[in-house]
Each structure stands twice: as structure tokens, then as C-alpha cells.
Design a protein around this motif. Sequence first.
Motif, PDB file in Angstrom:
ATOM      1  N   LEU A 148     -32.655 -18.745  24.681  1.00 39.90           N
ATOM      2  CA  LEU A 148     -31.275 -18.546  25.118  1.00 39.90           C
ATOM      3  C   LEU A 148     -31.290 -17.538  26.260  1.00 39.90           C
ATOM      4  O   LEU A 148     -31.672 -16.371  26.083  1.00 39.90           O
ATOM      5  N   VAL A 149     -30.910 -18.032  27.439  1.00 38.86           N
ATOM      6  CA  VAL A 149     -30.881 -17.173  28.620  1.00 38.86           C
ATOM      7  C   VAL A 149     -29.434 -16.834  28.897  1.00 38.86           C
ATOM      8  O   VAL A 149     -28.605 -17.739  29.033  1.00 38.86           O
ATOM      9  N   SER A 150     -29.109 -15.560  28.982  1.00 35.05           N
ATOM     10  CA  SER A 150     -27.702 -15.219  29.155  1.00 35.05           C
ATOM     11  C   SER A 150     -27.494 -13.983  30.018  1.00 35.05           C
ATOM     12  O   SER A 150     -28.406 -13.166  30.212  1.00 35.05           O
ATOM     13  N   LEU A 151     -26.302 -13.930  30.561  1.00 37.90           N
ATOM     14  CA  LEU A 151     -25.830 -12.731  31.247  1.00 37.90           C
ATOM     15  C   LEU A 151     -24.641 -12.235  30.461  1.00 37.90           C
ATOM     16  O   LEU A 151     -23.807 -13.047  30.036  1.00 37.90           O
ATOM     17  N   CYS A 152     -24.532 -10.947  30.302  1.00 32.61           N
ATOM     18  CA  CYS A 152     -23.366 -10.426  29.605  1.00 32.61           C
ATOM     19  C   CYS A 152     -22.140 -10.561  30.517  1.00 32.61           C
ATOM     20  O   CYS A 152     -22.167 -10.144  31.679  1.00 32.61           O
ATOM     21  N   GLY A 153     -21.093 -11.183  30.006  1.00 34.48           N
ATOM     22  CA  GLY A 153     -19.894 -11.380  30.804  1.00 34.48           C
ATOM     23  C   GLY A 153     -18.973 -10.172  30.770  1.00 34.48           C
ATOM     24  O   GLY A 153     -19.094  -9.285  29.915  1.00 34.48           O
ATOM     25  N   GLN A 154     -18.059 -10.157  31.727  1.00 35.95           N
ATOM     26  CA  GLN A 154     -17.083  -9.070  31.804  1.00 35.95           C
ATOM     27  C   GLN A 154     -15.669  -9.589  31.571  1.00 35.95           C
ATOM     28  O   GLN A 154     -14.852  -8.932  30.959  1.00 35.95           O
ATOM     29  N   ASN A 155     -15.420 -10.809  32.081  1.00 40.11           N
ATOM     30  CA  ASN A 155     -14.069 -11.340  32.036  1.00 40.11           C
ATOM     31  C   ASN A 155     -14.093 -12.767  31.488  1.00 40.11           C
ATOM     32  O   ASN A 155     -14.701 -13.650  32.091  1.00 40.11           O
ATOM     33  N   PHE A 156     -13.409 -12.979  30.368  1.00 37.82           N
ATOM     34  CA  PHE A 156     -13.354 -14.316  29.777  1.00 37.82           C
ATOM     35  C   PHE A 156     -11.926 -14.862  29.792  1.00 37.82           C
ATOM     36  O   PHE A 156     -11.584 -15.749  29.039  1.00 37.82           O
ATOM     37  N   ASP A 157     -11.116 -14.319  30.660  1.00 38.61           N
ATOM     38  CA  ASP A 157      -9.727 -14.768  30.750  1.00 38.61           C
ATOM     39  C   ASP A 157      -9.659 -16.053  31.601  1.00 38.61           C
ATOM     40  O   ASP A 157     -10.656 -16.494  32.161  1.00 38.61           O
ATOM     41  N   HIS A 158      -8.460 -16.631  31.708  1.00 37.93           N
ATOM     42  CA  HIS A 158      -8.319 -17.846  32.506  1.00 37.93           C
ATOM     43  C   HIS A 158      -8.762 -17.583  33.936  1.00 37.93           C
ATOM     44  O   HIS A 158      -8.406 -16.559  34.527  1.00 37.93           O
ATOM     45  N   GLY A 159      -9.513 -18.516  34.510  1.00 35.67           N
ATOM     46  CA  GLY A 159      -9.959 -18.369  35.889  1.00 35.67           C
ATOM     47  C   GLY A 159     -11.210 -19.186  36.118  1.00 35.67           C
ATOM     48  O   GLY A 159     -11.944 -19.501  35.182  1.00 35.67           O
ATOM     49  N   GLU A 160     -11.431 -19.563  37.388  1.00 33.90           N
ATOM     50  CA  GLU A 160     -12.592 -20.402  37.709  1.00 33.90           C
ATOM     51  C   GLU A 160     -13.703 -19.619  38.393  1.00 33.90           C
ATOM     52  O   GLU A 160     -14.727 -20.186  38.760  1.00 33.90           O
ATOM     53  N   ASN A 161     -13.499 -18.302  38.604  1.00 30.28           N
ATOM     54  CA  ASN A 161     -14.510 -17.499  39.292  1.00 30.28           C
ATOM     55  C   ASN A 161     -15.240 -16.578  38.330  1.00 30.28           C
ATOM     56  O   ASN A 161     -14.662 -16.072  37.367  1.00 30.28           O
ATOM     57  N   LEU A 162     -16.530 -16.323  38.649  1.00 30.15           N
ATOM     58  CA  LEU A 162     -17.304 -15.371  37.860  1.00 30.15           C
ATOM     59  C   LEU A 162     -16.914 -13.962  38.277  1.00 30.15           C
ATOM     60  O   LEU A 162     -16.572 -13.723  39.440  1.00 30.15           O
ATOM     61  N   SER A 163     -16.984 -13.012  37.348  1.00 31.46           N
ATOM     62  CA  SER A 163     -16.709 -11.611  37.685  1.00 31.46           C
ATOM     63  C   SER A 163     -17.831 -11.102  38.594  1.00 31.46           C
ATOM     64  O   SER A 163     -18.934 -11.681  38.619  1.00 31.46           O
ATOM     65  N   ARG A 173     -21.554 -11.655  25.054  1.00 32.73           N
ATOM     66  CA  ARG A 173     -20.625 -10.531  24.974  1.00 32.73           C
ATOM     67  C   ARG A 173     -21.369  -9.252  24.604  1.00 32.73           C
ATOM     68  O   ARG A 173     -20.739  -8.214  24.416  1.00 32.73           O
ATOM     69  N   GLU A 174     -22.691  -9.330  24.501  1.00 30.54           N
ATOM     70  CA  GLU A 174     -23.501  -8.184  24.075  1.00 30.54           C
ATOM     71  C   GLU A 174     -24.129  -7.520  25.291  1.00 30.54           C
ATOM     72  O   GLU A 174     -24.803  -8.181  26.067  1.00 30.54           O
ATOM     73  N   GLY A 175     -23.965  -6.227  25.458  1.00 28.22           N
ATOM     74  CA  GLY A 175     -24.629  -5.506  26.539  1.00 28.22           C
ATOM     75  C   GLY A 175     -23.688  -5.046  27.626  1.00 28.22           C
ATOM     76  O   GLY A 175     -22.463  -5.066  27.468  1.00 28.22           O
ATOM     77  N   GLU A 176     -24.270  -4.670  28.755  1.00 29.48           N
ATOM     78  CA  GLU A 176     -23.504  -4.254  29.922  1.00 29.48           C
ATOM     79  C   GLU A 176     -23.203  -5.477  30.771  1.00 29.48           C
ATOM     80  O   GLU A 176     -24.046  -6.380  30.883  1.00 29.48           O
ATOM     81  N   PRO A 177     -22.025  -5.571  31.381  1.00 29.60           N
ATOM     82  CA  PRO A 177     -21.717  -6.731  32.225  1.00 29.60           C
ATOM     83  C   PRO A 177     -22.817  -6.978  33.259  1.00 29.60           C
ATOM     84  O   PRO A 177     -23.243  -6.056  33.946  1.00 29.60           O
ATOM     85  N   GLY A 178     -23.283  -8.222  33.340  1.00 28.16           N
ATOM     86  CA  GLY A 178     -24.324  -8.588  34.286  1.00 28.16           C
ATOM     87  C   GLY A 178     -25.725  -8.435  33.741  1.00 28.16           C
ATOM     88  O   GLY A 178     -26.692  -8.818  34.406  1.00 28.16           O
ATOM     89  N   GLU A 179     -25.876  -7.889  32.539  1.00 29.22           N
ATOM     90  CA  GLU A 179     -27.210  -7.666  31.958  1.00 29.22           C
ATOM     91  C   GLU A 179     -27.843  -9.003  31.584  1.00 29.22           C
ATOM     92  O   GLU A 179     -27.230  -9.829  30.917  1.00 29.22           O
ATOM     93  N   LEU A 180     -29.069  -9.221  32.035  1.00 28.95           N
ATOM     94  CA  LEU A 180     -29.796 -10.477  31.818  1.00 28.95           C
ATOM     95  C   LEU A 180     -30.657 -10.383  30.566  1.00 28.95           C
ATOM     96  O   LEU A 180     -31.342  -9.374  30.359  1.00 28.95           O
ATOM     97  N   SER A 181     -30.616 -11.436  29.750  1.00 29.52           N
ATOM     98  CA  SER A 181     -31.507 -11.454  28.593  1.00 29.52           C
ATOM     99  C   SER A 181     -32.063 -12.849  28.383  1.00 29.52           C
ATOM    100  O   SER A 181     -31.451 -13.850  28.789  1.00 29.52           O
ATOM    101  N   CYS A 182     -33.229 -12.921  27.804  1.00 29.15           N
ATOM    102  CA  CYS A 182     -33.864 -14.202  27.470  1.00 29.15           C
ATOM    103  C   CYS A 182     -34.532 -14.024  26.119  1.00 29.15           C
ATOM    104  O   CYS A 182     -35.488 -13.255  25.993  1.00 29.15           O
ATOM    105  N   VAL A 183     -33.982 -14.698  25.116  1.00 31.79           N
ATOM    106  CA  VAL A 183     -34.518 -14.513  23.763  1.00 31.79           C
ATOM    107  C   VAL A 183     -34.885 -15.864  23.153  1.00 31.79           C
ATOM    108  O   VAL A 183     -34.234 -16.876  23.429  1.00 31.79           O
ATOM    109  N   PRO A 184     -35.939 -15.903  22.368  1.00 33.10           N
ATOM    110  CA  PRO A 184     -36.289 -17.166  21.707  1.00 33.10           C
ATOM    111  C   PRO A 184     -35.264 -17.516  20.619  1.00 33.10           C
ATOM    112  O   PRO A 184     -34.642 -16.618  20.040  1.00 33.10           O
ATOM    113  N   VAL A 185     -35.065 -18.806  20.413  1.00 35.19           N
ATOM    114  CA  VAL A 185     -34.142 -19.271  19.379  1.00 35.19           C
ATOM    115  C   VAL A 185     -34.910 -20.170  18.420  1.00 35.19           C
ATOM    116  O   VAL A 185     -35.680 -21.026  18.868  1.00 35.19           O
TER     117      VAL A 185
END
Lengths: 475, 156
Positions: free
Chosen positions: B111-126, B65-77
Motif C-alpha cells: 500500500l503506497v500512500s501520501l497522507c492527505g490534508q483536505n478530503f472535502d469536495h473538490g477536484e484538486n489535490l492540496s 489520514r495517518e501522518g503529516e500531510p504529504g508524508e509518503l509511505s509504502c507498507v506491505p499488505v
Amino acid sequence: MERRTIVIDPVTRIEGHAKITLHLNEQGRVEDAHFHVTQFRGFEKFCEGRPFSEMPSLMARICGICPVSHLIASAKACDALLAVRIPPTADKLRRIFGLAQVVQSHALSLFYLSSPDLLLGMDADPASSNLFGVLAKNPSLARDGIRLRQFGQQIIERLGGKRIHPAWIVPGGVSEPLTVQNRDAILASLPEALAIAERTMEWFKGTTEQFREEIASFGNFPTLFMGIVKEDGGLTFYDGKIRMANAAGDVVADGLDPARYADYLGEKVESWSYLKSTYYKPKGFPDGIYRVGPLARVNVADRCGTPRADQELAEFHELQRTAVLSSFHYHHARLIEILYCVERMQQLLTDPEILSKHVRAFARPNALEGVGAAEAPRGTLFHHYKIDEQGLIRWANLIIATGHNNIAMNKSILQVAKHFVHGERLAPGMLNRVEAVIRCYDPCLSCSTHAAGQMALQVQLLNAAGEVLDEVVRG
Amino acid sequence: MARILILGYGNPLRSDDGLGWRAAEELSRTLSSADVDILARHQLTPELAGPLSQAATVFFIDASREGEPGELSCVPVTPQASGAGFSHQLSPAAVLALSQLLFGTSPRAFLVSLCGQNFDHGENLSPPVAAGLPRLTALVGQLVQHLGQQQAVRSR
């Protein structure tokens, strides 16, 4: 002094969202308590119009902890719509699936949610009352809990293809037979699971002495107890007739047809909770209070039918000459059931028929109404459907274990609060005991109210004017 | 258990929260090495400590939920014991800590992540997350390949 109310919101280490309000009288003593389930799911309504054949898969989505129980009850209701008798091997495979589910669910309840209370004590720092706290004090207990849950999940994954929301159970039976490889792998895993259950039972029995006060005050009152038993009165999770026993341990109703549940069970809606309260009709509301789940099952069953579980059941009944009344003993009953489940899986998996390829009966709908009942980990589960001529769901009613226990949970909270809560502030140990009594029942609110997310808890202390005196929110 | 564990997690019925599942499915098609094991889970649970302890490297894939929608990040955990009251839903750091505490070892983790835009009910990615998915899988693929080359050099 004016009347006041304490609010605990949210309740922690349970499945779903809830809050508790404790009402204080003018003398500052607790006089009433309510367990409010604040989430709503609504599966009974939004399945209307769907083909009945979709129901097992849809209903499994009710819960991520016990999807298998919903699959089983739903499929049994669909079997009734088809009016078929499923193949014997399918019956046995469904039973194994259900037993694995009970083990993983009981492991979650006992090890992940309640063992911090049992190991670290009710007055432990809430920040360390979790699996990490258990791990720090007793690493082998934490490891056993994780292994036991994994054991149940792996069986579900082997049989159902996946561990969450498997769709292997279908109307008429199961979709695939058991393979030799999977049977042998499950059989090979049983000795470790049995050893863990045995070790945990010994550990648990060694802890109870320090909880005398909790045993005396955690839902320790007379109620009826309800469960499904086999024809011979033995413990079962899959099929049988309903038995109701009283606090003296005497059977007050036996051989009740699960399909006719509405004849003897009533449902009452309260304005302060999304969870319906179920009661035994012949005694009315609220005197028809009864409990379901592990404690009820071991109170109503004459025997388990497996050697180690029967030994432990005999010892359990020595706790009290009547039915065992304290809800604290749900934990003990859970462990007896884990032993039973592992032993029973061994019996079923070594049955010569278990590898039969004939595992599904096919038919079109032959009845417009069907009821399926089974014992879920938390108690008796009913799925009741009505369909139209096209096989579309027109009406559905679900009675979930947590609903059966609702009156008893409220009464238990009141008993604990009267014993442990004093004054206008909530000390951590008081709060935790109020929560811990709920955990004994292992309520699953996602199941029983048809909201996403974890069970968090809110406790409120209110005065007579309804003003919030103190409030604790955790989640 | 393979040397590299890829663990996609989230709720596939909550739109972008299904990213971990979609990435795991995509990587299952493109990464066929016996050294790589790929799992998809709804949430991180204590039972995952076992598989983690047997891996040398783990990639957690989740929507953020951090960043601009679609922003890719890879951080060590790194392992960190969590005080969460509800211990059947854990953070990557907490599962790593369980692995360390229970088995005496925990893998190197990212942790490899993309910032999401929509977390509502649905089976498709924004749209921004759907557009970012190939970048994410390509990054994980490159990192896996790089780790494989490192291992090959060490084996010589």
C-alpha cells in the motif's frame, strides 16, 4: 409499564444512511415503527441553472450503484425536451445498457447484501454475516455472485467506457455505436451468466422452506403494485405505460402515461425522514400504499417474453393465487429478472440493426418541459425537468424507487417488529430481521434523498416519554 | 493480466482522496510495460479479486489520514478477511483475502500512500499532496523497475 422506544442506528447492509425507531406501548409490545432516512442529497435543487444537456451526466452522479438508470431516465426526459424520436439502434443499445445495470445491481443486492441472511440464517453472528461468511460456507455461491456482478459491470464498461458514472447515453441517443468486437465479447459472456442465474435460482428455491416465518411476516400484507409494462403487458425496464395492480392480482389502472405521473401519484413529506412517501392519489394517503421494484414488476407483468424467465414466472405465480404479497419474495423476483435480462440481451445483441452507426438524433430544445421514466433495478424512476428559453434547468423533480416503497417499508418494519421484537432489549436475531426486511426492498438512500457514504443503520427502542431504552448502532 | 497490477483508488471529487486516480493517470503515461496493468477505481470491491489473483505483485495507491500531510509511505499488505457489514467496499487486506479464498492465490502487495490534508469536495489535490505526487510515482516506478530486473534475472 411506561411506553418505550427501540432505536436501530445505523441499518447495515443497505445503500445509504438510515435508522429505525420502534415504539413500545405500556405492555412492552411494539405499536409503531419508523424508518428514518437521515441523509440528504438535494440534486433537485442544485441542478437548477445548469444546461439541460448536462443533466444525464449530472444525474448519473446520484448513485454509484445504479448510475445507468439515472442516465436513462434523464436522457429520456431530455429526449422529450428535444422532442425527438431516437434512432432504433440507440433505443436497443440503451436497453442493453439498462439490462446490464439491473444484473449487476441485483447481484449486489442478492449476493453481497442478502445472501448472508439466506445462507447463514437470520440468527447468525453479525460478525460473520458478510461475503466472507458466505465464502466460508458456500464458496461457489460467493464466486457466482462476484462473477455475475462483474458480468454486468463489464458490459457497462464496454458500452459506456467506464463502469461507474459512464456518460455514453446522451440526449437524442447514445454517443458511440456498438463495435463488432464488443458485441461478440458480450455475446460470449452470456452463457456463463445464464448458468449462474440458473444455479442461483435452484439454490434459492431450496432455501425458502426454512424461512416460512419470515415469508409470513416480512411485508406480507395487501398493497397495490406498480410497474411499467410493454403494450402487450410484458416485462420491460426501458419503455411503456404504467400499470397498477391490486393485491388480488387484478389490474386497477393500465396504460397510464408516465409523463402524467402527477395526476395519479402524490408525494408526502414526513418530519422524521428526508425520504418522501409516494402514494396512489385515487386512494389517498396512506391507503394509496403501493410497492415497486422486482416483486411489483413480476406481479403486474403478464409475461417476461423470454423462455427461461417465463418458466420461472409461471412457477412464481403458483406461490399465491393472488398477487405474491410477501416482500421476502423480492429476492425470488430479482432472480427471475436476472434470467430475463440475460436472455433479453441475447435477443437484442443478435438483432441485425444492433451495429448500425446511426445512434443519435440531433435537435435544439423544442419543448420547455420533459419527463423521462424507466424501471431502475429498485423500481420505477421518474425524472421531470422544466427549462427556460436558453435551455437552462429551472425546476426538476425526481421520484425514485425507494420513495415509492417508503410507506410499505415502514409498514413492513412494523410487521416484522411486532412479530419478532419482544421486551426491552434488542437480541441480534430480532435486529437482523428488522434490517433484513428492509434489504428485501434493496433501498438506495443515496438515490432517493439526493449524502455520501455507506448505508449504516441505527435502531432505537423508546418509551412512551420518548426516552431511549435501548440503541444499536452499526455502520 | 500483467504480472504487476497498480490499483489507484479513491473519490476524485473529494480533493486528496483523488490521489489514487491522479497517480494511476500519471503512471499510465510513464510506465508502458506490457507487464504492468493500471486500474483506477472509486473503491475496492470483491470483483477485483479476479485481477488480483492473476498478478504477481500489486501496488494499492490511496491517500491516508495517518501522518503529516504529504508524508509518503509504502507498507506491505497481507490477506486478512474483513468482517465489514457492507461488503462492496473492502480494505486492501480484505480484497487480497478474497483472492486467496476464491482463487487459491494472492499477490505480494504493498500500500503506497501520501497522507492527505483536505478530503472535502473538490477536484484538486492540496499543495502538500500535489507536491508529494511525483515522489510517489517515482517510488512506484523504481519498484516496478526493480521487480522487472528481478524477473529478468530469474528468466536467464
